[in-house]
Design a protein around this motif. Structure first.
Motif, PDB file in Angstrom:
ATOM      1  N   GLN A  14       0.833  -1.199   0.000  1.00  0.00           N
ATOM      2  CA  GLN A  14       0.000   0.000   0.000  1.00  0.00           C
ATOM      3  C   GLN A  14       0.870   1.251   0.000  1.00  0.00           C
ATOM      4  N   LYS A  15       1.904   1.252   0.830  1.00  0.00           N
ATOM      5  CA  LYS A  15       2.810   2.413   0.887  1.00  0.00           C
ATOM      6  C   LYS A  15       3.542   2.597  -0.439  1.00  0.00           C
ATOM      7  N   LEU A  16       3.932   1.490  -1.060  1.00  0.00           N
ATOM      8  CA  LEU A  16       4.638   1.554  -2.339  1.00  0.00           C
ATOM      9  C   LEU A  16       3.780   2.242  -3.394  1.00  0.00           C
ATOM     10  N   VAL A  17       2.538   1.797  -3.560  1.00  0.00           N
ATOM     11  CA  VAL A  17       1.715   2.399  -4.611  1.00  0.00           C
ATOM     12  C   VAL A  17       1.328   3.840  -4.265  1.00  0.00           C
ATOM     13  N   GLU A  18       1.133   4.115  -2.991  1.00  0.00           N
ATOM     14  CA  GLU A  18       0.805   5.492  -2.601  1.00  0.00           C
ATOM     15  C   GLU A  18       1.967   6.444  -2.916  1.00  0.00           C
ATOM     16  N   ARG A  19       3.197   5.985  -2.701  1.00  0.00           N
ATOM     17  CA  ARG A  19       4.364   6.812  -3.054  1.00  0.00           C
ATOM     18  C   ARG A  19       4.436   7.059  -4.561  1.00  0.00           C
ATOM     19  N   GLN A  20       3.886   6.144  -5.348  1.00  0.00           N
ATOM     20  CA  GLN A  20       3.883   6.289  -6.807  1.00  0.00           C
ATOM     21  C   GLN A  20       2.733   7.172  -7.291  1.00  0.00           C
ATOM     22  N   GLY A  21       1.864   7.591  -6.392  1.00  0.00           N
ATOM     23  CA  GLY A  21       0.755   8.458  -6.774  1.00  0.00           C
ATOM     24  C   GLY A  21      -0.589   7.772  -6.891  1.00  0.00           C
ATOM     25  N   PHE A  22      -0.663   6.480  -6.609  1.00  0.00           N
ATOM     26  CA  PHE A  22      -1.939   5.783  -6.618  1.00  0.00           C
ATOM     27  C   PHE A  22      -2.797   6.262  -5.448  1.00  0.00           C
ATOM     28  N   ARG A  23      -4.105   6.260  -5.663  1.00  0.00           N
ATOM     29  CA  ARG A  23      -5.055   6.653  -4.623  1.00  0.00           C
ATOM     30  C   ARG A  23      -5.939   5.464  -4.260  1.00  0.00           C
ATOM     31  N   ARG A  24      -6.174   5.305  -2.970  1.00  0.00           N
ATOM     32  CA  ARG A  24      -7.074   4.247  -2.521  1.00  0.00           C
ATOM     33  C   ARG A  24      -8.510   4.696  -2.789  1.00  0.00           C
ATOM     34  N   GLU A  25      -9.257   3.849  -3.499  1.00  0.00           N
ATOM     35  CA  GLU A  25     -10.636   4.186  -3.853  1.00  0.00           C
ATOM     36  C   GLU A  25     -11.660   3.504  -2.963  1.00  0.00           C
ATOM     37  N   GLY A  26     -11.299   2.383  -2.375  1.00  0.00           N
ATOM     38  CA  GLY A  26     -12.258   1.697  -1.514  1.00  0.00           C
ATOM     39  C   GLY A  26     -11.883   0.251  -1.296  1.00  0.00           C
ATOM     40  N   LEU A  27     -12.703  -0.407  -0.478  1.00  0.00           N
ATOM     41  CA  LEU A  27     -12.496  -1.808  -0.137  1.00  0.00           C
ATOM     42  C   LEU A  27     -13.462  -2.662  -0.942  1.00  0.00           C
ATOM     43  N   LEU A  28     -12.929  -3.655  -1.637  1.00  0.00           N
ATOM     44  CA  LEU A  28     -13.739  -4.622  -2.371  1.00  0.00           C
ATOM     45  C   LEU A  28     -13.875  -5.854  -1.478  1.00  0.00           C
ATOM     46  N   ARG A  29     -15.033  -6.008  -0.873  1.00  0.00           N
ATOM     47  CA  ARG A  29     -15.245  -7.086   0.091  1.00  0.00           C
ATOM     48  C   ARG A  29     -15.408  -8.431  -0.611  1.00  0.00           C
TER      49      ARG A  29
END
Length: 183
Positions: free
Chosen positions: A143-158
């Motif tokens: 999660q930290k890796l993609v966030e550093r690349q500029g990805f945004r968390r959109e939600g949880l897919l249950r």
């Protein structure tokens, strides 16, 4: 995607086609439960299991639904991980990105360097508009890796996937072209 397999070069890495002769290198990390658990895979037990994974890489490339590069250091041809796209939807200009890296190379910025190069390749060569990453809630390093690349968390897919005998929740991350100011 029937043309020659593309090679991506970064400051420290060569991302190249994975071939069956790479199986001995790959079993080192694909047999490691800590590496494959976030991928929803059981650890590989034999080189034949790795050949099956390599066969999947070949099939998604030939079908045009994905591409997976082997990650190698410039001073070595040893495959230490992979990174690439799956579920490419050309009609919708989107794909999912995935990656894994041998535990010996964690924390050295290698996954970040490979991911950045693959994302750039996707925008420039596949004309992608959106790149997604699906990550287990417990996989904080990814999660930290993609966030550093500029990805945004959109939600949880249950209960999004059923892997290894259980349903997995996954966070949906995305990055779109305008997030990177690409033209």
């Amino acid at each position: 995607m029937k043309k020659e397999f593309p090679i991506i070069e970064t400051v420290r890495l060569i991302l190249r086609k994975i071939i069956t002769e790479d199986a001995d290198d790959m079993i080192v990390y694909l047999s490691d439960k800590d590496v494959v658990k976030p991928m929803g895979l059981a650890p590989c037990q034999t080189v034949k299991d790795v050949w099956d994974e390599i066969g999947w890489y070949k099939s998604i490339y030939e079908e045009g639904t994905g591409i997976r590069w082997g990650i190698t250091l410039k001073n070595s041809d040893k495959v230490i991980g992979s990174c690439g796209f799956l579920n490419i939807h050309t009609k919708h200009y989107r794909a999912e990105v995935g990656y894994e890296l041998s535990k010996d190379y964690w924390g050295k910025g290698i996954a970040s360097e490979a991911l950045e190069a693959v994302v750039q390749y996707g925008y420039h060569h596949f004309q992608l508009e959106r790149i997604e990453a699906l990550i287990e809630p417990t996989n904080l390093p990814s999660q930290k890796l993609v966030e550093r690349q500029g990805f945004r968390r959109e939600g949880l897919l249950r209960h999004y996937e059923f892997t290894c005998g259980k349903f997995d929740d996954l966070y949906m991350y995305s990055i779109i072209k305008e997030d990177l100011n690409l033209n």
